[in-house]
Design a protein around this motif. Structure first.
Motif, PDB file in Angstrom:
ATOM      1  N   GLY A  80      34.987  41.967  30.178  1.00  0.00           N
ATOM      2  CA  GLY A  80      34.955  40.115  29.433  1.00  0.00           C
ATOM      3  C   GLY A  80      36.004  40.431  27.957  1.00  0.00           C
ATOM      4  O   GLY A  80      36.916  40.772  28.167  1.00  0.00           O
ATOM      5  N   LYS A  81      36.078  38.678  27.254  1.00  0.00           N
ATOM      6  CA  LYS A  81      36.940  38.507  26.247  1.00  0.00           C
ATOM      7  C   LYS A  81      37.332  40.198  25.088  1.00  0.00           C
ATOM      8  O   LYS A  81      36.568  40.503  24.563  1.00  0.00           O
ATOM      9  CB  LYS A  81      36.412  37.715  25.527  1.00  0.00           C
ATOM     10  N   ILE A 111      43.519  38.562  21.966  1.00  0.00           N
ATOM     11  CA  ILE A 111      42.323  38.127  22.829  1.00  0.00           C
ATOM     12  C   ILE A 111      42.764  38.265  24.584  1.00  0.00           C
ATOM     13  O   ILE A 111      42.500  37.260  25.061  1.00  0.00           O
ATOM     14  CB  ILE A 111      41.163  37.441  22.459  1.00  0.00           C
ATOM     15  N   GLU A 112      42.156  39.260  25.461  1.00  0.00           N
ATOM     16  CA  GLU A 112      41.896  39.344  26.913  1.00  0.00           C
ATOM     17  C   GLU A 112      41.176  39.710  27.498  1.00  0.00           C
ATOM     18  O   GLU A 112      39.937  39.852  26.973  1.00  0.00           O
ATOM     19  CB  GLU A 112      43.446  40.531  27.160  1.00  0.00           C
ATOM     20  N   ASP A 113      41.044  38.856  28.647  1.00  0.00           N
ATOM     21  CA  ASP A 113      39.888  38.531  29.952  1.00  0.00           C
ATOM     22  C   ASP A 113      40.361  39.965  30.136  1.00  0.00           C
ATOM     23  O   ASP A 113      40.717  39.783  31.361  1.00  0.00           O
ATOM     24  CB  ASP A 113      39.643  37.348  30.708  1.00  0.00           C
ATOM     25  N   ALA A 144      38.760  42.277  32.958  1.00  0.00           N
ATOM     26  CA  ALA A 144      37.490  42.832  34.277  1.00  0.00           C
ATOM     27  C   ALA A 144      35.918  43.556  33.933  1.00  0.00           C
ATOM     28  O   ALA A 144      36.698  45.118  33.063  1.00  0.00           O
ATOM     29  CB  ALA A 144      38.020  42.839  35.545  1.00  0.00           C
TER      30      ALA A 144
END
Length: 376
Positions: A168-169, A161-163, A165
């Motif tokens: 979102g997540k 799970i990455e944030d 741009a």
């Protein structure tokens, strides 16, 4: 007649009932009258009686002393008896009080024991409830873990799970290693690395021992081929994927690119000691599935072994992630695999969970994979 003598008078009843005084009484009365008339006779009589009293007294002193002692002793015994009666009465009263007190204490103790039993019963029930709650929580936790629909390998392959741009997540990855062969890369992600699968295959070594030569259909990277060679039997594999065959050969295994069912058709009858297919049957159409069992039975010698492993659709998480592989045609239930093997002429067929407890009734809904072992 007028001149006869008169009859004697008859005494009255009162006179007849009155006793006559004896002569001694008459004599005593006479003596008393004489004594009253003789001067000094009364004094002499009194003196005589005094002398008699002294004589009797002196001779009866010991008797009177003994009688007095007996009287005193009797009085003492009476006092002792009275004291004993009083003591007995006090003892009886004390016994009654002690009995009453003991009964009261017994009743109080019984009530306390009853209360303790009730508290212990409540405590036991509470402990049992706590254990049941703990077990329920553990079962729920296991259920959530087992029934998670997250496919194996996404985290090991680098998915996370990455944030991002503008998004979102999100679940994703960047710059993963790739071979250029889509299915080989797919297998490396969702099947796992070679060493992991090799460890999963080690359970089949004892089953295959003594059943060479082995033809492994869909041999992939060669994990089962290595296990077979360790068991001391000749083994070769065949797979449709060029990259997987290359990796297998690179590791020293014997493997070729080709169709496994065609290879079984081309094999001489009763020429093989074992046929294996690890996660193959779920890729086959119905006609090919039937042909696989039929041709394997033909190519095996008597006593030969068919070994097939596939996903267990009875386990919910396995059934949920079955469709992660887009090349899957459909799950093959263990009961169906048994029926196919027996209907094509295999002498016996059994299913078990290779990573289970050894009890199929327990493992049926808990193991994500099952294996079929059929003997010709």
């Amino acid at each position: 007649a007028r001149g006869a003598a008169a009859p004697a008078a008859t005494p009255s009843p009162a006179e007849a009932a009155t006793p006559r005084r004896p002569a001694a009484n008459a004599n005593a009365s006479t003596a008393k009258r004489i004594l009253r008339r003789v001067p000094g006779a009364q004094r002499l009589r009194a003196r005589w009686w005094q002398m008699q009293d002294r004589s009797v007294a002196s001779r009866t002193a010991d008797i009177r002393t003994a009688v007095q002692a007996v009287t005193d002793r009797t009085s003492d015994l009476a006092h002792v008896a009275t004291a004993l009666d009083d003591e007995r009465a006090r003892r009886d009263e004390l016994t009654q009080r002690l009995t009453a007190d003991q009964a009261a204490r017994d009743k109080a103790l019984e009530e306390r024991l009853d209360g303790l039993d009730r508290r212990l019963a409540v405590t036991a029930v509470a402990e049992e409830v706590r254990q049941l709650v703990a077990e329920a929580r553990q079962v729920t936790a296991d259920h959530l873990v087992r029934h998670s629909v997250e496919p194996y390998g996404i985290r090991e392959a680098g998915f996370a799970i990455e944030d991002v741009a503008g998004i979102g997540k999100a679940l994703g990855a960047s710059d993963l290693d790739a071979t250029g062969d889509q299915y080989a890369d797919f297998l490396a992600t969702f099947r796992g690395p070679y060493d992991r699968v090799l460890q999963l295959m080690e359970v089949y070594g004892p089953l295959l021992k003594g059943h060479g030569p082995l033809l492994d259909i869909g041999s992939g990277r060669g994990e089962l081929l290595e296990v077979a060679e360790r068991a001391g039997i000749e083994a070769s594999g065949i797979d449709l994927d060029v990259e997987l065959v290359r990796q297998s050969v690179e590791r020293g295994r014997t493997a070729v690119v080709g169709d496994g069912i065609e290879a079984l058709r081309e094999a001489a009858e009763a020429s093989l000691g074992a046929v294996s297919a690890i996660h193959v049957v779920e890729h086959l159409a119905v006609d090919d599935l039937e042909a696989f069992f039929r041709q394997a039975q033909r190519a095996l010698r008597p006593g030969g072994l068919l070994l097939s492993e596939t996903i267990n659709p009875h386990e919910v998480s396995a059934a949920s992630t079955f469709w992660v592989d887009p090349t899957h045609r459909g799950p093959v239930f263990p009961e169906v695999a048994l029926a196919l093997a027996l209907s094509t002429g295999f002498r016996s067929a059994h299913v078990f969970a290779p990573d289970g407890t050894g009890d199929w009734e327990h493992d049926r809904s808990r193991s994500t994979r099952y294996a079929l072992v059929a003997r010709r």
